[in-house]
Design an enzyme around this catalytic site. Structure first.
Site, PDB file in Angstrom:
ATOM      1  N   TYR A 159      38.530  53.630  20.781  1.00 15.02           N
ATOM      2  CA  TYR A 159      37.066  53.563  20.743  1.00 15.02           C
ATOM      3  C   TYR A 159      36.448  54.600  19.815  1.00 15.02           C
ATOM      4  CZ  TYR A 159      36.271  50.360  24.629  1.00 15.02           C
ATOM      5  OH  TYR A 159      36.208  49.258  25.425  1.00 15.02           O
ATOM      6  N   LYS A 226      49.938  53.109  29.464  1.00 18.23           N
ATOM      7  CA  LYS A 226      51.008  52.257  28.928  1.00 18.23           C
ATOM      8  C   LYS A 226      51.968  53.158  28.151  1.00 18.23           C
ATOM      9  CE  LYS A 226      51.580  48.286  28.288  1.00 18.23           C
ATOM     10  NZ  LYS A 226      52.554  47.353  28.947  1.00 18.23           N
ATOM     11  N   ASP A 275      49.731  47.367  33.251  1.00 20.74           N
ATOM     12  CA  ASP A 275      49.870  45.945  33.627  1.00 20.74           C
ATOM     13  C   ASP A 275      50.306  45.796  35.087  1.00 20.74           C
ATOM     14  OD1 ASP A 275      51.853  46.964  31.488  1.00 20.74           O
ATOM     15  OD2 ASP A 275      53.118  45.791  32.823  1.00 20.74           O
ATOM     16  N   ASP A 299      38.138  50.494  30.418  1.00 20.40           N
ATOM     17  CA  ASP A 299      37.158  49.432  30.217  1.00 20.40           C
ATOM     18  C   ASP A 299      37.615  48.160  30.935  1.00 20.40           C
ATOM     19  OD1 ASP A 299      35.029  48.017  29.294  1.00 20.40           O
ATOM     20  OD2 ASP A 299      35.710  47.863  27.230  1.00 20.40           O
TER      21      ASP A 299
END
Ligand code: NAD
Length: 412
Positions: A159, A226, A275, A299
């Site tokens: 971002y 991740k 995930d 987000d």
């Protein structure tokens, strides 16, 4: 101080921040940005509830002095700029503001005003509490099991706006550099972006999440990442988070590795791959409490969790710099342009963001009264269209009528 071209400073007193915490006078000046699209509708409804709730709790001894500040389409109409400098100055000077949604063009045009606001004011923590309100329609069987608070890092990650367009000279230059210096093969005409994750930003975010967990007697903090794939960014975030916890919170918190889940009254600090986390919040949400994560994961996670408890129409949010005390509370949905001006949409996201704001400034009675009134109104099946279409025997009301119903349900 207060010498602005367009902003009119109302009679009232300024909130002082001491050690990162607000000291609130009886007539605090609080900034508001109405927002674009449905913004004016939901702001009008929310302000009505806020003012009535303050009067309800404190009679005429306390009152908010609202100061309109400009951004977005109204900002452009009034000042000639979508994000005037004086808006940033006013938020910095008066420290606390609340805002409706602002339009952002996709794939071109100007940068997101929301992202710019967060970065310019260094509002490093996006705080999104997600819990269920009785009666709110939800797609899951036990929405009441969801009670989490997401701390999303707000200033870094993909971002940060360090992106280069496909085919441009700068992208070609960076591609060439990466290929010659690092031997990285990058496909022709790739757009390129950087994903910076630093120890300093990780540490201040995780520190804020830990302090929140301690203050609010939460049981665990989960670091979501991740890191299995992005080892030196997301993996490093996890590593720095654990280090910070050990260094600064060793007396009150313990990591999963140290205790295998048996925290013995301390706050359990664990981590989860993003995930898997997204599966487990559906299958066993009670195992998650405070969550600390990076910008993009945060987000997705915030909105996915919001859907579990009734959608973005009711999910509140806050963007806070816990070091300077500057904070912007905001509706988490967008401008929903097709409903603009129809007095139709759900104002709960902005109203509950106001609840977070009142908690933050120490007016907890107001926060509690509004929470109870919203719960009771929805419990009486008085709701806006978005909930009405999913509920049996609901009474569908307009946005302004919902606000009036909330006022009428303020606790005695
Ligand atoms: P959106 O959230 O504006 O709307 C998507 C849909 O969600 C709407 O069509 C409506 O059905 C529903 N919805 C949204 N808010 C609702 C409410 N309060 N009550 C009932 N239903 C509601 O998302 P979008 O269409 O992707 O974005 C529109 C614009 O908003 C874009 O310019 C986008 O960049 C901007 N946006 C701003 C913010 C922000 O200011 N924080 C956040 C997200 C999107």
């Amino acid at each position: 101080m207060g010498d602005y071209k367009h902003i009119k400073v109302p009679a009232g007193e300024q909130i002082r921040i001491v050690n990162g915490l607000p000291e609130t006078p009886a007539h605090p000046i609080l900034g508001y940005i109405e927002g674009d699209g449905i913004g004016p509708d939901i702001w009008k409804a929310a302000q009505h509830i806020f003012d009535e709730a303050v009067e309800h709790c404190y009679g005429n001894t306390r009152k908010v002095a609202w100061m309109e500040i400009y951004a977005g389409e109204k900002g452009n109409a009034v000042t000639g700029s979508y994000l005037p400098d004086e808006t940033l100055t006013a938020i910095e000077e008066y420290q606390i503001a609340i805002k409706g949604p602002l339009t952002t063009p996709v794939g071109g045009g100007f940068r997101s005003l929301n992202v710019t606001l967060r970065q310019k004011l260094d509002l490093f923590a996006c705080v999104r509490p997600v819990r269920h309100f009785d009666g709110v329609p939800s797609p899951v069987l036990k929405p009441e099991d969801v009670d989490m608070v997401i701390f999303r890092e707000n200033t870094e990650d993909v971002y940060s706006g360090m992106e280069l367009a496909s085919g441009g000279a700068k992208a070609e230059k960076l591609k060439h550099f990466c290929e010659t210096e690092f031997g990285w093969k990058i496909n022709d005409l790739s757009g390129l972006g950087l994903k910076p994750i630093s120890p300093s930003c990780t540490r201040r975010l995780v520190r804020a999440a830990m302090k929140y967990a301690i203050k609010n007697h939460r049981k665990s903090v989960t670091i979501v990442h991740k890191g299995n794939i992005m080892k030196y960014t997301e993996g490093a975030f996890m590593k720095w988070a654990y280090e910070l916890v050990k260094e600064e919170f060793g007396d009150v918190a313990i990591s999963w590795d140290e205790c295998k889940g048996k925290a013995g009254g301390k706050i359990l600090v664990k981590d989860s791959i993003a995930d898997i986390f997204l599966q487990q919040v559906l299958t066993r949400p009670r195992e998650f409490d405070v969550v600390a994560t990076m910008n993009l994961n945060g987000d997705y996670i915030s909105d996915a969790l919001a859907a579990q408890v009734g959608g973005i129409g009711i999910a509140p949010g806050a963007n806070i710099n816990y070091e300077t005390g500057v904070s912007v509370f905001e509706a988490t949905h967008g401008t929903a342009p097709k409903y603009a001006g129809l007095d139709k949409v759900n104002p709960c996201s902005l109203v509950l963001s106001g609840v977070l704001m009142f908690e933050h400034i120490g007016w907890v009675e107001v926060a509690e009264a509004i929470t109870q009134a919203v719960t009771r109104t929805i419990g009486s099946k008085i709701v806006t269209y978005d909930f009405a279409r999913l509920m049996k025997d609901a009474k569908e009301v307009k946005c302004s009528e919902f606000a009036q119903a909330v006022v009428e349900h303020l606790p005695a």
